[in-house]
Motif scaffolding. Structure first.
Motif, PDB file in Angstrom:
ATOM      1  N   TYR A  34       0.849  -1.184   0.000  1.00  0.00           N
ATOM      2  CA  TYR A  34       0.000   0.000   0.000  1.00  0.00           C
ATOM      3  C   TYR A  34       0.882   1.230   0.000  1.00  0.00           C
ATOM      4  O   TYR A  34       2.093   1.138  -0.218  1.00  0.00           O
ATOM      5  N   GLU A  35       0.320   2.381   0.223  1.00  0.00           N
ATOM      6  CA  GLU A  35       0.996   3.653  -0.036  1.00  0.00           C
ATOM      7  C   GLU A  35       2.337   3.803   0.647  1.00  0.00           C
ATOM      8  O   GLU A  35       3.293   4.339   0.070  1.00  0.00           O
ATOM      9  N   ALA A  36       2.470   3.365   1.894  1.00  0.00           N
ATOM     10  CA  ALA A  36       3.695   3.631   2.650  1.00  0.00           C
ATOM     11  C   ALA A  36       4.439   2.370   3.086  1.00  0.00           C
ATOM     12  O   ALA A  36       5.450   2.468   3.775  1.00  0.00           O
ATOM     13  N   LYS A  37       3.970   1.182   2.670  1.00  0.00           N
ATOM     14  CA  LYS A  37       4.598  -0.047   3.153  1.00  0.00           C
ATOM     15  C   LYS A  37       4.431  -1.174   2.151  1.00  0.00           C
ATOM     16  O   LYS A  37       3.369  -1.337   1.534  1.00  0.00           O
ATOM     17  N   ILE A  38       5.505  -1.956   1.988  1.00  0.00           N
ATOM     18  CA  ILE A  38       5.480  -3.137   1.125  1.00  0.00           C
ATOM     19  C   ILE A  38       6.038  -4.299   1.931  1.00  0.00           C
ATOM     20  O   ILE A  38       7.077  -4.171   2.587  1.00  0.00           O
ATOM     21  N   ILE A  39       5.347  -5.433   1.904  1.00  0.00           N
ATOM     22  CA  ILE A  39       5.833  -6.638   2.590  1.00  0.00           C
ATOM     23  C   ILE A  39       6.113  -7.700   1.540  1.00  0.00           C
ATOM     24  O   ILE A  39       5.224  -8.061   0.752  1.00  0.00           O
ATOM     25  N   ILE A  40       7.326  -8.172   1.522  1.00  0.00           N
ATOM     26  CA  ILE A  40       7.779  -9.111   0.488  1.00  0.00           C
ATOM     27  C   ILE A  40       8.393 -10.344   1.144  1.00  0.00           C
ATOM     28  O   ILE A  40       9.231 -10.237   2.056  1.00  0.00           O
ATOM     29  N   ALA A  41       7.987 -11.525   0.703  1.00  0.00           N
ATOM     30  CA  ALA A  41       8.638 -12.769   1.101  1.00  0.00           C
ATOM     31  C   ALA A  41       9.745 -13.032   0.085  1.00  0.00           C
ATOM     32  O   ALA A  41       9.467 -13.410  -1.057  1.00  0.00           O
ATOM     33  N   ALA A  42      10.981 -12.800   0.474  1.00  0.00           N
ATOM     34  CA  ALA A  42      12.105 -12.904  -0.460  1.00  0.00           C
ATOM     35  C   ALA A  42      12.982 -14.102  -0.131  1.00  0.00           C
ATOM     36  O   ALA A  42      13.169 -14.456   1.039  1.00  0.00           O
ATOM     37  N   ILE A  43      13.514 -14.708  -1.162  1.00  0.00           N
ATOM     38  CA  ILE A  43      14.533 -15.749  -1.008  1.00  0.00           C
ATOM     39  C   ILE A  43      15.787 -15.238  -1.706  1.00  0.00           C
ATOM     40  O   ILE A  43      15.776 -14.964  -2.915  1.00  0.00           O
ATOM     41  N   ILE A  44      16.843 -15.087  -0.933  1.00  0.00           N
ATOM     42  CA  ILE A  44      18.079 -14.505  -1.441  1.00  0.00           C
ATOM     43  C   ILE A  44      19.170 -15.569  -1.489  1.00  0.00           C
ATOM     44  O   ILE A  44      19.351 -16.332  -0.532  1.00  0.00           O
ATOM     45  N   ALA A  45      19.863 -15.621  -2.612  1.00  0.00           N
ATOM     46  CA  ALA A  45      20.973 -16.567  -2.776  1.00  0.00           C
ATOM     47  C   ALA A  45      22.292 -15.861  -2.465  1.00  0.00           C
ATOM     48  O   ALA A  45      22.534 -14.749  -2.939  1.00  0.00           O
ATOM     49  N   PHE A  46      23.120 -16.518  -1.666  1.00  0.00           N
ATOM     50  CA  PHE A  46      24.451 -16.008  -1.334  1.00  0.00           C
ATOM     51  C   PHE A  46      25.492 -16.980  -1.876  1.00  0.00           C
ATOM     52  O   PHE A  46      25.489 -18.167  -1.517  1.00  0.00           O
ATOM     53  N   VAL A  47      26.371 -16.485  -2.743  1.00  0.00           N
ATOM     54  CA  VAL A  47      27.508 -17.270  -3.216  1.00  0.00           C
ATOM     55  C   VAL A  47      28.688 -16.912  -2.319  1.00  0.00           C
ATOM     56  O   VAL A  47      29.117 -15.749  -2.270  1.00  0.00           O
ATOM     57  N   VAL A  48      29.209 -17.900  -1.585  1.00  0.00           N
ATOM     58  CA  VAL A  48      30.251 -17.627  -0.592  1.00  0.00           C
ATOM     59  C   VAL A  48      31.473 -18.510  -0.829  1.00  0.00           C
ATOM     60  O   VAL A  48      31.389 -19.555  -1.487  1.00  0.00           O
ATOM     61  N   LYS A  49      32.608 -18.080  -0.259  1.00  0.00           N
ATOM     62  CA  LYS A  49      33.849 -18.849  -0.380  1.00  0.00           C
ATOM     63  C   LYS A  49      34.406 -19.134   1.000  1.00  0.00           C
ATOM     64  O   LYS A  49      34.554 -18.229   1.828  1.00  0.00           O
ATOM     65  N   ASP A  50      34.708 -20.398   1.252  1.00  0.00           N
ATOM     66  CA  ASP A  50      35.311 -20.824   2.511  1.00  0.00           C
ATOM     67  C   ASP A  50      36.747 -20.309   2.555  1.00  0.00           C
ATOM     68  O   ASP A  50      37.545 -20.616   1.647  1.00  0.00           O
ATOM     69  N   PRO A  51      37.134 -19.546   3.591  1.00  0.00           N
ATOM     70  CA  PRO A  51      38.486 -18.991   3.643  1.00  0.00           C
ATOM     71  C   PRO A  51      39.573 -20.048   3.805  1.00  0.00           C
ATOM     72  O   PRO A  51      40.730 -19.807   3.473  1.00  0.00           O
ATOM     73  N   ASN A  52      39.202 -21.244   4.307  1.00  0.00           N
ATOM     74  CA  ASN A  52      40.201 -22.300   4.513  1.00  0.00           C
ATOM     75  C   ASN A  52      40.350 -23.195   3.292  1.00  0.00           C
ATOM     76  O   ASN A  52      41.450 -23.420   2.802  1.00  0.00           O
TER      77      ASN A  52
END
Length: 515
Positions: free
Chosen positions: A55-73
């Motif tokens: 609505y005018e002042a608020k948005i509610i979103i169910a998001a799924i975010i992918a993270f590509v990560v690297k193990d430091p070891n």
């Protein structure tokens, strides 16, 4: 911060992919739900989403975010999916701020919305209606309602009116699994099965939410469970108890195991009750006649997995111990463990073809004092999901119930040592040895009573799920050793001051294996 001078507030969903990419990595790492904090974030992108409300002042979103990560070891790259409900609003609330959006004549704030009242109301509505919310990728958020009633509790509010006033309570917790993995979460699966078997020392589940991708594969997003009024978990209760015990007994001259056993009879009774509940849990789990739950004999690969874990962690810990600089008494403990290396190697070899492990079945898998809530009416076991960083298939593997027993025993040892460290921070040094001896006696007495109570009940109802008497101690020592080695690797890397606790446990396990 995301800046687009031509962007209108109502058009934010169309730019959500760019908004996600612009989110600051270090800000996201600060949230407790993000599990790969030590990893480098190479990339993040919007995997999928659904607009739940706008609505005018608020948005509610169910998001799924992918993270590509690297193990430091290992330098290996991997991708993890996280469920992140986003609240985007024109109002600054200072709670869980993720990012800021600047557009055409407006500034909007992006929050982690898991605790937002409007988001929670939406979930409640979706669950009540058993809704199916479409996502951008043609996936769905599916609500499964198990309890039709909306009220858990009722009580008379007043007897002073001619009208009857009844207070209705809807006490519930929404538990959101942030890291999204394929399959039904063991927390949901185990709790439902235990409830079905008549085990009441778990939370009641009202319903749950699944993310079903376009290929039909399901991921558990959240469960809605009854909130159980409690006095805290048994870890904190035990710490408070031990602080009081130290205060009362610190001046006593002759403290031995018998004295502690007599003086701590109230806590020992609680431990016996908890042991009985855990035994009942294992007995009921062993009676479930389904493929994913049914008990079976421990096979060679089961034993090999346990021995491999012990050997691997032992040699990793040895390298840390030999290359580090440690003060007394840790240095002496390390030298003693190094001296026992040949004995332990030979002893583990003896177990290669052993058949002394009883049955393998579904268990809690990560049981300790923090996983047990103390209530006015008894105790409730929580968090059956296992190690969240591991795949579902690993967390659903069958294991000996001795893994749970070992987890509790190690937790008693940790509780005693933690109480001692707390004492040292708040006192002088005059009674240190006496207090340490007192807490050591306490851990021994409590552990002995816990194991005896557990074994006595299991022997009556399901004797085949644990090893025979002559093999029980050795098998339990192996599971305790596996746990203590894992703890050692954690403490030496994260809490060096606590390194003494697992080292003491390792030495105790080696001693047990000599008999």
């Amino acid at each position: 911060m995301y800046i687009d001078e031509n962007l209108k507030f109502e058009d934010i969903p169309s730019k959500l992919e760019s908004i996600v990419k612009s989110m600051d990595d270090e800000t996201l790492k600060k949230f407790r739900w993000f599990q790969e904090k030590a990893y480098t974030i190479l990339e993040k992108y919007l995997f999928d989403y659904a607009i739940l409300l706008q609505y005018e002042a608020k948005i509610i979103i169910a998001a799924i975010i992918a993270f590509v990560v690297k193990d430091p070891n290992t330098k290996k790259e991997s991708t993890s999916l996280y469920y992140l409900p986003l609240i985007i609003t024109k109002y600054l609330t200072n709670n869980d701020l993720i990012s800021i959006i600047e557009g055409l004549n407006f500034k909007a704030f992006v929050y982690d919305g898991v605790d937002d009242i409007e988001y929670v109301k939406l979930l409640n509505k979706i669950l009540r209606e058993e809704g199916r919310i479409p996502f951008k990728s043609d996936a769905k958020l599916i609500a499964v309602r198990l309890k039709q009633e909306d009220i858990y509790k009722s009580r008379r509010l007043s007897n002073k009116s001619s009208n009857s006033l009844t207070f209705l309570q809807k006490d519930e917790i929404i538990k959101t699994y942030r890291k999204l993995v394929k399959g039904i979460n063991p927390d949901l699966e185990m709790t439902l099965e235990l409830r079905r078997m008549g085990f009441e020392n778990v939370q009641d589940i009202r319903g749950y939410f699944l993310y079903q991708d376009k290929e039909g594969k399901k991921h558990t997003v959240a469960i809605v469970v009854e909130y159980i009024k409690n006095m805290g978990d048994m870890w904190q209760y035990t710490q408070d108890y031990l602080a009081s015990l130290i205060s009362r007994l610190s001046g006593c001259e002759d403290i031995d195991e018998g004295y502690v056993k007599s003086y701590c009879s109230d806590y020992i009774e609680e431990v016996k009750n908890i042991a009985g509940i855990i035994a009942d849990m294992h007995i009921k789990l062993s009676q479930i006649d389904e493929e994913d739950f049914g008990k079976r004999d421990a096979n060679t690969s089961d034993i090999q997995d346990l021995l491999k874990s012990i050997r691997s962690n032992f040699y990793r810990l040895l390298s840390f111990m030999k290359s580090g600089n440690f003060e007394e008494p840790i240095d002496s403990m390390i030298k003693e463990i190094v001296l026992q290396q040949d004995f332990l190697t030979a002893k583990l070899q003896e177990f290669e073809n052993s058949s002394v492990f009883g049955k393998y079945m579904r268990c809690h898998g990560d049981l300790h004092l923090e996983q047990i809530l103390k209530t006015e009416n008894g105790y409730v076991i929580i968090d059956f999901e296992g190690e969240p960083t591991k795949p579902i298939e690993i967390r659903k593997k069958k294991i000996s119930p001795l893994k749970d027993v070992a987890g509790m025993v190690r937790s008693f040892s940790y509780a005693a040592c933690a109480a001692y460290f707390n004492y040292l921070q708040q006192s002088g040094t005059l009674e240190n040895e006496r207090i340490e001896r007192l807490l050591s006696f306490w851990a021994e007495v409590v552990t002995q009573n816990f194991i005896e109570s557990y074994v006595n009940l299991v022997r009556k109802e399901a004797p085949d799920i644990i090893p025979e008497d002559e093999s029980f101690d050795a098998a339990l020592a192996l599971f305790k050793l596996d746990k203590a080695l894992f703890e050692g690797l954690y403490e030496v890397n994260n809490r060096p001051l606590w390194f003494k606790i697992p080292l003491k446990g390792i030495l105790e396990c080696i001693k047990d294996l000599k008999f």
